[in-house]
Design a protein around this motif. Structure first.
Motif, PDB file in Angstrom:
ATOM      1  N   ASN A   1      69.152  26.345   5.018  1.00 18.46           N
ATOM      2  CA  ASN A   1      69.349  26.383   6.351  1.00 18.46           C
ATOM      3  C   ASN A   1      68.212  26.099   7.260  1.00 18.46           C
ATOM      4  N   ASN A   2      67.274  26.204   6.476  1.00 11.13           N
ATOM      5  CA  ASN A   2      65.915  26.010   7.253  1.00 11.13           C
ATOM      6  C   ASN A   2      65.277  24.681   6.602  1.00 11.13           C
ATOM      7  N   ILE A   3      66.070  23.605   6.128  1.00 11.36           N
ATOM      8  CA  ILE A   3      65.405  22.615   5.549  1.00 11.36           C
ATOM      9  C   ILE A   3      64.361  21.772   6.172  1.00 11.36           C
ATOM     10  N   ASP A   4      63.330  21.442   5.597  1.00 12.52           N
ATOM     11  CA  ASP A   4      62.016  20.641   6.002  1.00 12.52           C
ATOM     12  C   ASP A   4      61.185  21.558   6.816  1.00 12.52           C
ATOM     13  N   LEU A   5      61.379  22.935   6.867  1.00 14.63           N
ATOM     14  CA  LEU A   5      60.647  23.851   7.382  1.00 14.63           C
ATOM     15  C   LEU A   5      59.871  24.518   6.530  1.00 14.63           C
ATOM     16  N   CYS A   6      58.488  24.770   6.712  1.00 13.91           N
ATOM     17  CA  CYS A   6      57.639  25.691   5.794  1.00 13.91           C
ATOM     18  C   CYS A   6      57.945  27.069   6.066  1.00 13.91           C
ATOM     19  N   LEU A   7      58.311  27.812   5.048  1.00 13.08           N
ATOM     20  CA  LEU A   7      58.645  29.154   5.143  1.00 13.08           C
ATOM     21  C   LEU A   7      57.481  29.906   4.386  1.00 13.08           C
ATOM     22  N   SER A   8      56.994  30.978   5.072  1.00 14.11           N
ATOM     23  CA  SER A   8      55.945  31.752   4.214  1.00 14.11           C
ATOM     24  C   SER A   8      56.510  32.611   3.308  1.00 14.11           C
TER      25      SER A   8
ATOM     26  N   GLY B   1      62.094  18.459  -9.279  1.00 12.79           N
ATOM     27  CA  GLY B   1      61.325  18.721  -8.450  1.00 12.79           C
ATOM     28  C   GLY B   1      61.503  18.021  -7.100  1.00 12.79           C
ATOM     29  N   GLU B   2      62.504  17.480  -6.667  1.00  8.84           N
ATOM     30  CA  GLU B   2      62.563  16.781  -5.385  1.00  8.84           C
ATOM     31  C   GLU B   2      63.210  17.642  -4.315  1.00  8.84           C
ATOM     32  N   ILE B   3      63.452  18.683  -4.489  1.00  7.47           N
ATOM     33  CA  ILE B   3      63.928  19.576  -3.394  1.00  7.47           C
ATOM     34  C   ILE B   3      63.368  20.677  -3.018  1.00  7.47           C
ATOM     35  N   ILE B   4      62.732  21.743  -3.830  1.00  7.70           N
ATOM     36  CA  ILE B   4      62.218  22.787  -3.426  1.00  7.70           C
ATOM     37  C   ILE B   4      60.528  22.444  -3.647  1.00  7.70           C
ATOM     38  N   HIS B   5      59.750  22.596  -2.646  1.00  2.51           N
ATOM     39  CA  HIS B   5      58.386  22.192  -2.748  1.00  2.51           C
ATOM     40  C   HIS B   5      57.409  23.540  -2.507  1.00  2.51           C
TER      41      HIS B   5
ATOM     42  N   TYR C   1      57.062  28.359   0.682  1.00  3.44           N
ATOM     43  CA  TYR C   1      57.978  27.100  -0.057  1.00  3.44           C
ATOM     44  C   TYR C   1      58.673  26.432   1.369  1.00  3.44           C
ATOM     45  N   LYS C   2      59.380  25.255   1.056  1.00  2.93           N
ATOM     46  CA  LYS C   2      60.310  24.723   2.107  1.00  2.93           C
ATOM     47  C   LYS C   2      61.123  23.837   0.925  1.00  2.93           C
ATOM     48  N   MET C   3      62.234  23.565   1.492  1.00  2.00           N
ATOM     49  CA  MET C   3      63.425  22.788   0.933  1.00  2.00           C
ATOM     50  C   MET C   3      63.365  21.510   1.753  1.00  2.00           C
ATOM     51  N   SER C   4      63.224  20.095   0.893  1.00  2.02           N
ATOM     52  CA  SER C   4      63.295  18.880   1.599  1.00  2.02           C
ATOM     53  C   SER C   4      64.390  17.989   1.306  1.00  2.02           C
ATOM     54  N   THR C   5      64.508  17.275   2.407  1.00  3.23           N
ATOM     55  CA  THR C   5      65.627  16.073   2.080  1.00  3.23           C
ATOM     56  C   THR C   5      65.018  14.842   1.550  1.00  3.23           C
ATOM     57  N   HIS C   6      63.888  14.799   1.234  1.00  2.00           N
ATOM     58  CA  HIS C   6      63.331  13.766   0.805  1.00  2.00           C
ATOM     59  C   HIS C   6      62.046  13.972  -0.003  1.00  2.00           C
TER      60      HIS C   6
END
Length: 224
Positions: A166-173, A208-212, A219-224
């Motif tokens: 729900n917070n995709i491409d945003l860095c969450l602490s 290792g393509e989604i959760i960084h 961490y953040k979840m990424s679309t690319h």
């Protein structure tokens, strides 16, 4: 369709080598995988990974109508589209009775895509494609895009996944994530979070393509 076709597979049955080659190249820009056959020499029981079928009517050793019947016996919910030079009214009626759509040749490629998209949007409209996953926010479910099987997540793993999603491409602490998952008074802190992140990666992100990891932050979840 929110890029859903990129997570789906199509089987094309077309005996004309030029048309089949074109369809393979053209459809590969839209689908995850395009499987082309020029006759009926395939094992129907091994087609469970196919999401939609595009069938010519006149093929060697059989015809598309009979093949459609076999497909529908095994996979009644999977859409079948006829793409054929047979354009008489009785052919169209028969095709629409057996399958979901009937497209006469010659055809406009973009019209073909629009029709396939409409069919698949009706079936998968609630899902979003994300790097090998089909994600349903309403049902809070995550599917493997190849097998269409739900990936079993624990309640905490599911809460973690959808908070990141729900917070995709945003860095969450780490602090933000811990407070959301366990509450502000949780004492386990980062160690437990690391364990759950690793468990989640093993289930939904083995490449290792989604959760960084954002080192030193979260961490953040990424679309690319």
């Amino acid at each position: 369709m929110k890029n859903i076709m990129k997570g789906l597979n199509i089987l094309v049955l077309e005996d004309d080598k030029y048309i089949s080659a074109f369809l393979h190249e053209f459809l590969s820009d839209y689908f995850a995988n395009v499987f082309v056959h020029t006759d009926n020499r395939f094992n129907y029981s091994k087609l469970e990974h196919i999401d939609i079928f595009l069938l010519d009517v006149e093929i060697p050793f059989d015809n598309g109508y009979e093949i459609c019947k076999q497909i529908k016996l095994l996979f009644p919910q999977k859409p079948v589209v006829f793409l054929t030079a047979h354009s008489q009214l009785e052919d169209k009626i028969k095709g629409l009775e057996l399958g979901e759509d009937f497209i006469p040749k010659p055809f406009e490629p973009l019209e073909l895509i629009a029709r396939l998209e409409n069919l698949l949007s009706n079936k998968y409209s609630e899902y979003f494609y994300l790097s090998g996953l089909l994600v349903n926010k309403v049902k809070q479910s995550v599917l493997n895009s190849k097998t269409k099987q739900e990936i079993k997540l624990s309640n905490t793993e599911k809460k973690l996944f959808f908070y990141l999603y729900n917070n995709i491409d945003l860095c969450l602490s780490k602090e933000q994530i811990i407070e959301h998952i366990w509450g502000i008074d949780y004492n386990g802190k980062a160690n437990s979070l690391n364990v759950y992140i690793n468990n989640l990666r093993n289930k939904v992100d083995s490449n290792g393509e989604i959760i960084h990891t954002i080192y030193g932050y979260g961490y953040k979840m990424s679309t690319h």
